[in-house]
Design an enzyme around this catalytic site. Structure first.
Site, short mmCIF file in Angstrom:
data_model
loop_
_atom_site.label_atom_id
_atom_site.label_comp_id
_atom_site.label_asym_id
_atom_site.label_seq_id
_atom_site.Cartn_x
_atom_site.Cartn_y
_atom_site.Cartn_z
N HIS A 198 6.64 1.77 18.49
CA HIS A 198 5.41 1.00 18.73
C HIS A 198 4.29 1.92 19.18
O HIS A 198 3.15 1.76 18.79
CB HIS A 198 5.67 -0.07 19.78
CG HIS A 198 6.60 -1.14 19.31
ND1 HIS A 198 7.21 -2.03 20.14
CD2 HIS A 198 7.03 -1.44 18.07
CE1 HIS A 198 7.96 -2.85 19.44
NE2 HIS A 198 7.88 -2.51 18.17
N ARG A 341 0.67 -3.21 -1.48
CA ARG A 341 1.95 -2.79 -2.06
C ARG A 341 3.07 -3.57 -1.38
O ARG A 341 3.13 -3.60 -0.16
CB ARG A 341 2.18 -1.29 -1.90
CG ARG A 341 3.41 -0.83 -2.68
CD ARG A 341 3.57 0.67 -2.62
NE ARG A 341 3.98 1.09 -1.29
CZ ARG A 341 4.09 2.37 -0.93
NH1 ARG A 341 3.80 3.32 -1.79
NH2 ARG A 341 4.46 2.67 0.28
N CYS A 511 -2.50 7.99 -6.14
CA CYS A 511 -2.56 7.60 -4.72
C CYS A 511 -1.67 8.42 -3.79
O CYS A 511 -1.57 8.12 -2.62
CB CYS A 511 -2.23 6.12 -4.56
SG CYS A 511 -0.49 5.76 -4.75
#
Lengths: 584, 89
Positions: A198, A341, A511
């Site tokens: 996190h 995506r 990409c």
């Protein structure tokens, strides 16, 4: 006493959050949780319980503030990290136990609270399950706050740090990263925390450079000069003046000031010297401060990764929460396009403690579209959520790791089913939504002609394409030198894909990391690529370089480069072209 | 008082999110809810308690429910455990 680094020391750690920062260290020692044991007179026990209630109330207040500020800055999913902490802080049964013991043992609130917290966390710490051990961090983060609010526990002074302070410490909670950021801390060198923790997610979305390295932090002196290169995972303690100048140069070049640099861009999309428009887009993985400037400048998102939603949470989020998340993205980029995506998870990314899906070779295993076709409900849930968020007509769907036509057709069938589900439920969505695929597996590049006919657009992922073409794991140092996107074999596959797309008039974009690599830019334009999606930090430089390129000139460069036999010869040709170009 | 046994079926076990779900389910009833794993007995309305069980997949829990709405409470708790908290099993 450990030996402190008095001389120059280069630490190779883990790159957690990109960017370069330079400054002076401030070492944060872990809060001392040894709480004094104090006997309390019977007449003061009520007072002690009131103190506990106040400290808990204050903690809940603080956690709410952090959650709301995370919510505002970063968005829902990250803020949820703090929801669990709020539940822990307000655990009525637990607090009741604490109060009962305060009365029974006639001891101070901090001592009792701390000993009960330890009683809870001890069995968790011993668990073999990494996920169970992680919950300890959540509990301790709350406990530290409560103890700190109770006093009688060494409290970290809430001061503003001098400019360019870099914090060094064992571990930081997501809340601490947020709060130190507010207090002008610019970077971190941390002992613990992985790329999917996190803490890492928060740091990346706030664009704070972070490097982690075990054990090193204990030997870093206070107030010494330090360089943090979060992009490469390097920390230099006591750098020489030469290091300093070098990194100042690099920082100017890559810059943490992505936002202010993008702000200065005048022409979007940029045009080549001969007026050819090149579409420059950003790769993103979670909402962050760059979003606003990208959206303001009408810079589209060419690749929005969604794995974060799984990695951050406890599981695949349900349709509703995914829908809210995607709708937030669609609204933030209301005036431009966003390519979402679908989950690209490999066995290396599924929970690290689950051995039912442990694979010897995750890169060649159950990942990308493969795992999603097997977990069709998870896939359809994500598709439904994206579709529901697509009513503004600015979202596109991108499927990762497609290796042949059969897989593509299966995926399209599931997408169709998801659309039927929504129709049945009378839920509106963009029925014309564009569906594209990643070409990142050699088998897909080799059959690009067949694949492009069945999709609306193509995105070339150069990182995986290189790994699979060269059969090289870039993280394996023994063979890492073989990983080279400039190898003629990789370039040939890119060329085949671009040509197939052009033949059938389908938009094609690059990409991978290569898209943000200045050296590759003339080559791509020469091959006919009109669209590049990259890390936001690269956008400014690439846009500036595009203006200098003449598309006719680079066509010949591409022909010459593609006839090369080795990666060395490719790079040499591109470098000499670049040298000439930069003199312009 | 009613007493039953249940097995944790979801892959990741009783970690933070399922623990929270289990606690909020139990908290919706007046009855008291207790879980026992080996010799550890915890209050089912306390997230700290439930987390302390460190109950991984396959763990057997003894569930005790006592109160005016014990039947419904037991049903709800068994249900949420058997459903694997909506997670992958």
């Amino acid at each position: 006493m450990v030996n402190m680094y008095q001389k120059r020391k280069v630490v190779k750690g883990v790159p957690i959050s990109f960017g370069i920062v330079m400054g002076r260290t401030r070492v944060i020692l872990p809060g001392d949780i040894k709480v004094a044991e104090v006997a309390i007179a019977t007449s003061s026990l009520d007072n002690e319980i009131q103190r506990l209630d106040k400290a808990v109330a204050k903690t809940i207040e603080e956690l709410r503030l952090i959650r709301d500020s995370a919510d505002k800055k970063i968005g829902g999913p990250v803020a949820k990290i703090f929801d669990a902490q709020l539940l822990i802080a307000g655990d009525y049964e637990f607090l009741k136990q604490v109060k009962e013991q305060i009365i029974a043992e006639k001891r101070n609130a901090g001592f009792i609270y701390n000993s009960l917290v330890k009683k809870t966390t001890n069995p968790l710490k011993k668990s073999d399950d990494a996920y169970m051990r992680q919950t300890v961090q959540d509990i301790e983060a709350v406990a530290n706050k409560v103890l700190s609010n109770l006093g009688g526990y060494h409290k970290k002074p809430e001061v503003k740090f001098p400019a360019d302070t870099i914090l060094v410490g064992k571990s930081f909670t997501p809340g601490e990263i947020l709060s130190y950021r507010r207090r002008k801390v610019t970077g971190f060198l941390i002992g613990e925390g992985g790329r999917n923790s996190h803490m890492a997610l928060i740091a990346r979305s706030l664009l704070i450079p972070v490097v982690t390295s075990e054990k090193i932090w204990t030997r870093v002196p206070n107030n010494c000069r330090i360089i943090i290169d979060g992009t490469n995972g390097i920390a230099i303690i006591n750098p020489t003046d030469k290091d300093w100048t070098e990194y100042q140069r690099r920082r100017r070049r890559q810059g943490p000031a992505t936002i202010s640099r993008i702000k200065k861009l005048t022409q979007i999309p940029p045009q080549t010297a001969d007026g050819e428009e090149i579409n420059v887009a950003a790769n993103l993985e979670l909402p962050g401060p760059v979003d606003d400037i990208l959206s303001w400048k009408n810079i589209p998102v060419g690749l929005y990764r969604t794995e974060f939603l799984y990695l951050e949470g406890d599981d695949f989020p349900d349709e509703k929460s995914q829908y809210e998340y995607y709708r937030g993205i669609a609204e933030r980029f209301a005036r431009s396009e966003v390519v979402l995506r679908t989950f690209d998870l490999g066995s290396d990314k599924f929970r690290d403690n689950d051995d039912t899906i442990k694979e010897d070779n995750p890169a060649l295993g159950w990942r990308g579209i493969r795992s999603m076709l097997d977990m069709s409900e998870v896939f359809k849930t994500q598709i439904r959520a994206i579709l529901r968020a697509s009513v503004n007509r600015n979202l596109k769907i991108l499927l990762p790791m497609i290796s042949d036509v059969t897989e593509l057709e299966k995926a399209k069938k599931l997408i169709h089913q998801a659309m039927l589900d929504l129709r049945r439920r009378n839920v509106p969505f963009d029925s014309q939504i564009k569906i594209g695929i990643m070409i990142e597996v050699p088998s897909a590049a080799l059959t690009a002609e067949q694949l492009v006919q069945k999709v609306d657009f193509i995105s070339i992922g150069t990182n995986d394409l290189t790994q699979y073409t060269m059969s090289t794991d870039r993280n394996n140092f023994r063979v890492a030198n073989l990983y080279n996107s400039y190898h003629p074999s990789v370039l040939q596959l890119i060329k085949m894909t671009v040509e197939a797309s052009m033949k059938y008039n389908k938009p094609v974009s690059v990409c991978g990391e290569m898209a943000g690599d200045k050296l590759a830019l003339p080559l791509f334009i020469g091959m006919g690529v009109k669209s590049l999606s990259m890390n936001p930090t690269k956008i400014t430089d690439i846009c500036r370089l595009i203006k200098k390129i003449d598309s006719n000139l680079v066509y010949h460069l591409a022909v010459s480069v593609l006839s090369s036999q080795t990666a060395v010869s490719v790079t040499r040709k591109l470098q000499s072209f670049m040298t000439a170009l930069e003199k312009k | 008082m009613i007493k039953k046994t249940a097995t944790i079926v979801n892959k990741l076990g009783l970690h933070a999110r399922p623990a929270a779900q289990l606690v909020s389910t139990a908290s919706g009833f007046e009855s008291e809810v207790f879980y026992t794993k080996d010799d550890l007995r915890v209050n089912g309305k306390s997230i700290m308690g439930v987390m302390m069980l460190a109950a991984e997949k396959g763990t057997q829990l003894i569930i005790e429910v006592d109160g005016p709405d014990q039947e419904q409470a037991m049903g709800a708790v068994l249900n949420v455990i058997a459903s694997g908290f909506g997670e992958e099993v």
